[in-house]
Design a protein around this motif. Sequence first.
Motif, PDB file in Angstrom:
ATOM      1  N   TYR A 293       0.828  -1.206   0.000  1.00 54.90           N
ATOM      2  CA  TYR A 293       0.000   0.000   0.000  1.00 54.90           C
ATOM      3  C   TYR A 293       0.863   1.257   0.000  1.00 54.90           C
ATOM      4  N   LEU A 294       0.414   2.269  -0.772  1.00 52.53           N
ATOM      5  CA  LEU A 294       1.052   3.582  -0.797  1.00 52.53           C
ATOM      6  C   LEU A 294      -0.023   4.654  -0.771  1.00 52.53           C
TER       7      LEU A 294
ATOM      8  N   HIS B 257      -7.605  -4.526   4.069  1.00 47.87           N
ATOM      9  CA  HIS B 257      -7.040  -5.494   5.011  1.00 47.87           C
ATOM     10  C   HIS B 257      -6.957  -6.894   4.404  1.00 47.87           C
ATOM     11  N   LEU B 258      -7.809  -7.177   3.431  1.00 50.01           N
ATOM     12  CA  LEU B 258      -7.866  -8.524   2.863  1.00 50.01           C
ATOM     13  C   LEU B 258      -6.854  -8.727   1.737  1.00 50.01           C
ATOM     14  N   PHE B 259      -6.204  -7.657   1.290  1.00 51.29           N
ATOM     15  CA  PHE B 259      -5.153  -7.795   0.282  1.00 51.29           C
ATOM     16  C   PHE B 259      -3.835  -8.127   0.970  1.00 51.29           C
ATOM     17  N   HIS B 260      -3.180  -9.198   0.547  1.00 45.85           N
ATOM     18  CA  HIS B 260      -1.880  -9.599   1.088  1.00 45.85           C
ATOM     19  C   HIS B 260      -0.883  -9.623  -0.081  1.00 45.85           C
ATOM     20  N   ILE B 261      -0.170  -8.533  -0.231  1.00 43.26           N
ATOM     21  CA  ILE B 261       0.764  -8.383  -1.348  1.00 43.26           C
ATOM     22  C   ILE B 261       2.168  -8.756  -0.884  1.00 43.26           C
ATOM     23  N   LYS B 262       2.745  -9.756  -1.518  1.00 46.13           N
ATOM     24  CA  LYS B 262       4.070 -10.253  -1.143  1.00 46.13           C
ATOM     25  C   LYS B 262       5.102 -10.067  -2.251  1.00 46.13           C
TER      26      LYS B 262
ATOM     27  N   TYR C  77      -4.559   5.479   4.404  1.00 50.24           N
ATOM     28  CA  TYR C  77      -4.832   4.366   5.314  1.00 50.24           C
ATOM     29  C   TYR C  77      -3.553   3.684   5.803  1.00 50.24           C
ATOM     30  N   SER C  78      -2.413   4.337   5.657  1.00 48.81           N
ATOM     31  CA  SER C  78      -1.134   3.702   6.000  1.00 48.81           C
ATOM     32  C   SER C  78      -1.099   3.237   7.450  1.00 48.81           C
ATOM     33  N   GLU C  79      -1.492   4.108   8.386  1.00 52.04           N
ATOM     34  CA  GLU C  79      -1.427   3.752   9.808  1.00 52.04           C
ATOM     35  C   GLU C  79      -2.391   2.634  10.144  1.00 52.04           C
ATOM     36  N   GLN C  80      -3.584   2.665   9.558  1.00 52.40           N
ATOM     37  CA  GLN C  80      -4.574   1.632   9.858  1.00 52.40           C
ATOM     38  C   GLN C  80      -4.172   0.270   9.302  1.00 52.40           C
TER      39      GLN C  80
END
Length: 538
Positions: A373-374, A415-420, A492-495
């Motif tokens: 996220y950015l 929250h449901l995105f998991h980028i690796k 939304y960086s902190e959240q």
Amino acid sequence: MHQLNISGLAPFAQELKVTSSYAVLAPQDNIVIEFALQSVNESCACNIFIASAQIESFFELPSSTNLITAYENNQVHSFSFSAQNKDFGIKELVKKMLSELSIYSEITESLVFIHLSTMQLESIKEPEVEQLMEYFTKFTKRTNATLLLLVSGPEVVKYRFLIRRLNKLFDGSVFIDNDAAIRTIDYDYWRHSTGILANEQYQLVFKHNKLIAKQAIGNEVEKPGSKNFFDEDDVWLVQNAVPEGTKLPAHYRIVGDNKDLYKKGPRIEAATLVFSVTRYTDLKQLATHCFELRKHCGRWLKLVIQNVDGIIRHQDECLFLTLGVNLILYSFSEPSRLLSQIQSIQGFQFSRPLPPSVEHVLQYTENTFSKGYLPFIEFTRQVEIHSNSAVNLGVSGVLVKLELLPRIDPIHPLHLFHIKREGDLLSVAENTIYLYLHACRENDVDNAIKHLFKLEISDFFVQQNLMSEHFYIQQECKQLRRFYKDKSVIDYSEQLTENNSYEFAPSFINNSAIDIDSPELVITERADATPIVMKLRI
């Protein structure tokens, strides 16, 4: 007289005559603009007029220094016609724009850049395009200006052939392209003070914010029968490239591993070398070996990569092909099919241009290390950087726009995105989540999203839009950045920091401050228990 300040070009290839018009075509905005900026001298004394829907792009590139200096000296006059384009067709718009430019007294013997995209030209037919080009010729004769018509977009090749036919209206036409990290410029024709230059090609390298031309690339292609090589039928392959016990033809020879095969290379002229890739193969080292063999042995050598049980990703494929590999077999093939595929490339020479070095290609992979996220404005900038690197590597990329269903807070699907994977970026603006998938083809988007988002997409999003052309991706990023420049976009960086709890953090383990004598870490030993015999009373 103006000129292109590109060292390495022949003097007559640098000339820009007064009262002349030149067409510069390229598939990307930044490529065509960078070339035009090379005509602005450090001590520029002339006036410069720019008309474009992407005015800010002329001032944002590394090579914009001279233009910015001229702007500060009040020598640059810029005009944006993006807003007017909704009210006029492109033909009428250009006619009115040229009439307005002619009014300025500074236009005489000035340098004029007019930037059009193929999307704008698609609205008119070919005879109207020809009439549009006539407007430019009349304009230069009326003002004694030097005009560079910059055309960019995915369909630019179509207009290249059209402008070739209109050589009476233009004094020159060049086409610039990126062929997987190698930028080339083709002079279709170019009138200069002593004659006409035609069908010349140069390689361009960008160094110290300037373009430098390498020697002209020869256009002669050797005929297949012009050379007889003693080893053209020979095939050398690594042992694990075929199943054990496979019976091979007489010209096939087996070696132990990739290193042994690499050592055979310097003594080979036109044979075929088949390297293997397993999950333990160092792909960077193998790509370097292929490049060195190609540079040393020449274009008649055939290099094949056989994927045994490794994972060759899309970016790895493009890296191998850029560095001199002829053929990549993406899965473990049957021996008979392997023989047929090798036979299909024998007798042909490698025709793609080679980069100056491996490091020149690998520098574009270093721009794609960011992921996740950015904040939105930073997201658009990073996507442009990733997209530009993908263009230089010959890699695909996809921008996905996911519009949220009503009354869904963006933080929940985020929250449901998991980028690796490095290069994949994510952000949100208003009710739309933007996802950039680096080194991903359009056909693979659905599978990629299933790996990144564990629930059903339809449960959260009302629609999904894709952009797979890098030209449109970069255009979209510029437009989004302009649209949200003065607007508040939630960050939304902190959240989302709590979403990293599943990641392994070595700092939690390597903690020397832990008290190993605390009760929960003390191991208490005790004697073995004594067995007791129990009897049941009846």
